[in-house]
Scaffold this active site. Structure first.
Site, PDB file in Angstrom:
ATOM      1  N   GLN A   1      -9.710   9.440  -4.891  1.00 63.64           N
ATOM      2  CA  GLN A   1      -9.471  10.226  -3.631  1.00 63.64           C
ATOM      3  C   GLN A   1     -10.657  11.174  -2.968  1.00 63.64           C
ATOM      4  O   GLN A   1     -10.928  10.871  -1.839  1.00 63.64           O
ATOM      5  CB  GLN A   1      -8.263  11.026  -3.604  1.00 63.64           C
ATOM      6  CG  GLN A   1      -7.902  11.893  -2.649  1.00 63.64           C
ATOM      7  CD  GLN A   1      -7.410  11.133  -1.359  1.00 63.64           C
ATOM      8  OE1 GLN A   1      -6.054  10.763  -1.257  1.00 63.64           O
ATOM      9  NE2 GLN A   1      -8.096  10.971  -0.237  1.00 63.64           N
TER      10      GLN A   1
ATOM     11  N   GLU B   1     -10.928   3.876   7.109  1.00 66.19           N
ATOM     12  CA  GLU B   1     -10.064   4.542   7.670  1.00 66.19           C
ATOM     13  C   GLU B   1     -10.418   5.520   8.705  1.00 66.19           C
ATOM     14  O   GLU B   1     -10.495   6.834   8.327  1.00 66.19           O
ATOM     15  CB  GLU B   1      -9.121   5.074   6.679  1.00 66.19           C
ATOM     16  CG  GLU B   1      -7.830   5.670   7.285  1.00 66.19           C
ATOM     17  CD  GLU B   1      -6.698   6.331   6.222  1.00 66.19           C
ATOM     18  OE1 GLU B   1      -7.092   6.347   4.977  1.00 66.19           O
ATOM     19  OE2 GLU B   1      -5.613   6.649   6.588  1.00 66.19           O
TER      20      GLU B   1
ATOM     21  N   HIS C   1       1.751   5.393  -1.877  1.00 64.93           N
ATOM     22  CA  HIS C   1       0.822   6.411  -2.784  1.00 64.93           C
ATOM     23  C   HIS C   1       2.068   7.284  -3.404  1.00 64.93           C
ATOM     24  O   HIS C   1       2.712   8.121  -3.021  1.00 64.93           O
ATOM     25  CB  HIS C   1       0.159   7.738  -1.937  1.00 64.93           C
ATOM     26  CG  HIS C   1      -1.117   7.001  -1.594  1.00 64.93           C
ATOM     27  ND1 HIS C   1      -2.401   7.253  -1.911  1.00 64.93           N
ATOM     28  CD2 HIS C   1      -1.551   6.394  -0.311  1.00 64.93           C
ATOM     29  CE1 HIS C   1      -3.175   6.571  -1.261  1.00 64.93           C
ATOM     30  NE2 HIS C   1      -2.846   6.213  -0.292  1.00 64.93           N
TER      31      HIS C   1
ATOM     32  N   ASP D   1       2.467   3.198   2.858  1.00 59.60           N
ATOM     33  CA  ASP D   1       1.538   4.107   2.571  1.00 59.60           C
ATOM     34  C   ASP D   1       2.092   5.558   2.245  1.00 59.60           C
ATOM     35  O   ASP D   1       1.778   5.856   1.217  1.00 59.60           O
ATOM     36  CB  ASP D   1       0.766   4.471   3.937  1.00 59.60           C
ATOM     37  CG  ASP D   1      -0.856   5.245   3.450  1.00 59.60           C
ATOM     38  OD1 ASP D   1      -1.116   5.199   2.445  1.00 59.60           O
ATOM     39  OD2 ASP D   1      -1.530   5.328   4.527  1.00 59.60           O
TER      40      ASP D   1
ATOM     41  N   HIS E   1       0.881  -1.094   0.052  1.00 55.57           N
ATOM     42  CA  HIS E   1       0.002  -0.113   0.044  1.00 55.57           C
ATOM     43  C   HIS E   1       0.780   1.167   0.121  1.00 55.57           C
ATOM     44  O   HIS E   1       1.455   1.488   0.960  1.00 55.57           O
ATOM     45  CB  HIS E   1      -0.898  -0.157   1.144  1.00 55.57           C
ATOM     46  CG  HIS E   1      -1.979   1.252   1.162  1.00 55.57           C
ATOM     47  ND1 HIS E   1      -3.333   0.840   0.913  1.00 55.57           N
ATOM     48  CD2 HIS E   1      -1.925   2.404   1.217  1.00 55.57           C
ATOM     49  CE1 HIS E   1      -3.871   1.880   0.944  1.00 55.57           C
ATOM     50  NE2 HIS E   1      -3.094   3.048   1.252  1.00 55.57           N
TER      51      HIS E   1
ATOM     52  N   HIS F   1      -9.384   1.669   0.256  1.00 52.79           N
ATOM     53  CA  HIS F   1      -9.403   2.283   1.397  1.00 52.79           C
ATOM     54  C   HIS F   1     -10.556   2.164   2.140  1.00 52.79           C
ATOM     55  O   HIS F   1     -11.512   2.629   1.634  1.00 52.79           O
ATOM     56  CB  HIS F   1      -8.842   3.821   1.167  1.00 52.79           C
ATOM     57  CG  HIS F   1      -7.569   4.187   0.768  1.00 52.79           C
ATOM     58  ND1 HIS F   1      -6.963   3.764  -0.457  1.00 52.79           N
ATOM     59  CD2 HIS F   1      -6.459   4.862   1.335  1.00 52.79           C
ATOM     60  CE1 HIS F   1      -5.739   4.325  -0.644  1.00 52.79           C
ATOM     61  NE2 HIS F   1      -5.590   4.854   0.431  1.00 52.79           N
TER      62      HIS F   1
HETATM   63 ZN    ZN Z   1      -3.518   5.030   1.331  1.00 50.35          ZN
END
Ligand code: ZN
Length: 423
Positions: free
Chosen positions: A152, A213, A59, A309, A57, A210
């Site tokens: 996102q 979270e 970005h 992440d 995971h 995701h």
């Molecule tokens: Zn993430």
């Protein structure tokens, strides 16, 4: 070409004194005292040889953007998302590619040779998608980069997200992402999961969302994700990332949920560095850790990986591409300090994410790719403890990174000594 003999390695499963013979970039034999001559050799010197680290995971579109256009003052998830929104209009492909390539260099030096990176598809220009597809092409000889189309701003909350996500998949993005807890309502969250899972099932794609979270114990989108994975026959192809609300859920409810996740073949990806930083922000004291229930998920037979992440981006100001740092934080936050539990934390940054990503020929048996990392440690637990240099990183039988053993020379009153942190 790409033939190699490695002598005297310790393996993560506890075997010691193992030789590995590589021909044409593949492992052909694993055993003790192999009688082969005339090949280039590496003496592993009873150090740990492992399959490469895998980050489940990440970005990469945001990596190394820390401070652009400003620093996240509160350190919260929501300020991070707002900050990313401010940064997006000024992104250029050149800058995105340069930062990602720099990070891939760091990753290789740390033995991290496979990553699943989410890429934000809510910018209608799909600049980041184009940039990361270019990065994927450039690094392919030495690093497996899998991309997730990540809405996102929310699939239903953002007008063009679904169209953009479909365009990104056509362009070559590998995996379908989502963010159900960020949709306007719980119902919209569930609806986004249905739409995305059906799209993925129709196109034979994997899903990685995701999911939950949040510290809200009633954020239960993982239940819907498991339901859709089971209904659509997607066992082994779906992952829930973060799942932090499980930390705060009612224990009775979790006792029902775990077998449902297991039955649906849904994997869990925790991100310990980020979860321990971002969760519990509305608590005074006691403060929740916020990471999902890692040992309980593993005990229920669910695949669990740790992800990095973020590295130096709007959400996280630290990080170096070292998956041992990630596993080290994970084992502390989950209190997984027993011997078997620590080995499971090592697996959570190697074999478990390799399975979740569906990496082929990943392993230490004949027929697998000769992709290895030799660390300056004897075993996986020592590797977690001292997070040593990666002496050799090998891809398809070729050394692609080498780091010298660091030695501290002490000059103390009455004593000159070298420091070795190994037992
Ligand atoms: Zn993430």
């Amino acid at each position: 070409m790409n033939d190699l003999l490695i002598r005297n390695a310790n393996l993560p499963d506890g075997q010691t004194g193992v030789d590995i013979l590589v021909r044409q970039g593949l492992i052909v034999e694993v055993g003790k005292h192999l009688t082969v001559s005339g090949l280039p050799e590496i003496d592993a010197q009873a150090n740990l040889l492992t399959t490469p680290f895998v980050d489940a995971h990440f970005h990469m579109d945001a990596v190394l953007s820390y401070g652009l256009p400003r620093v996240n003052q509160s350190g919260t998830l929501l300020e991070g998302i707002a900050l990313w929104g401010e940064l997006k209009p000024s992104l250029t492909q050149e800058a995105l590619i340069a930062r990602a390539m720099q990070y891939c260099d760091w990753a290789v030096a740390k033995g991290l040779l496979a990553m699943r990176s989410h890429v934000d598809i809510c910018d209608d220009r799909l600049l980041a998608v184009e940039a990361l597809l270019e990065v994927k092409r450039r690094v392919a000889p030495y690093l497996d980069l899998q991309l997730v189309a990540f809405p996102q701003d929310g699939l239903l909350r953002s007008k063009t997200a679904l169209d953009n996500l479909k365009r990104a998949i056509v362009m070559g993005v590998d995996v379908v992402g989502g963010i159900p807890h960020f949709e306007r309502t719980m119902a919209d969250g569930a609806e986004s999961i249905r739409i995305l899972c059906e799209f993925a099932a129709d196109h034979g794609l994997r899903v990685d969302m995701h999911c939950d979270e949040s510290d809200d114990p009633l954020s239960r989108h993982i239940e819907t994700l498991a339901y859709q994975a089971q209904r659509l026959g997607m066992q082994g192809r779906v992952a829930g990332s973060h799942l932090t609300s499980m930390h705060s859920m009612d224990n009775y409810y979790v006792s029902k949920l775990l077998p449902l996740i297991r039955e649906a073949g849904v994997a869990a990806i925790a991100n310990p560095l980020i979860n321990i930083t971002l969760q519990g922000r509305h608590d005074t004291y006691p403060k929740r850790r916020g990471m999902t229930r890692v040992p309980e998920l593993i005990a229920a037979g669910i695949d669990v990986a740790f992800g990095h992440d973020c590295v130096m981006d709007p959400w996280y100001s630290l990080g170096s591409g070292d998956m041992l740092e990630v596993a080290y934080m994970g084992l502390h936050v989950a209190q997984m300090t027993g011997q078997q539990a620590m080995r499971q934390c090592f697996d959570a940054v190697t074999t478990a994410p390799a399975k979740i990503l569906g990496l082929e020929r990943y392993g230490l048996v004949p027929g697998c790719y000769a992709d290895f990392v030799i660390l300056d440690a004897s075993n996986s637990i020592e590797a977690l403890r001292i997070r040593p240099v990666r002496r050799y990183v090998i891809r398809r039988g070729t050394i692609i990174s080498e780091t010298a053993k660091p030695i501290a020379k002490l000059n103390l009153p009455g004593r000159i000594a070298e420091v070795d942190f190994r037992k």
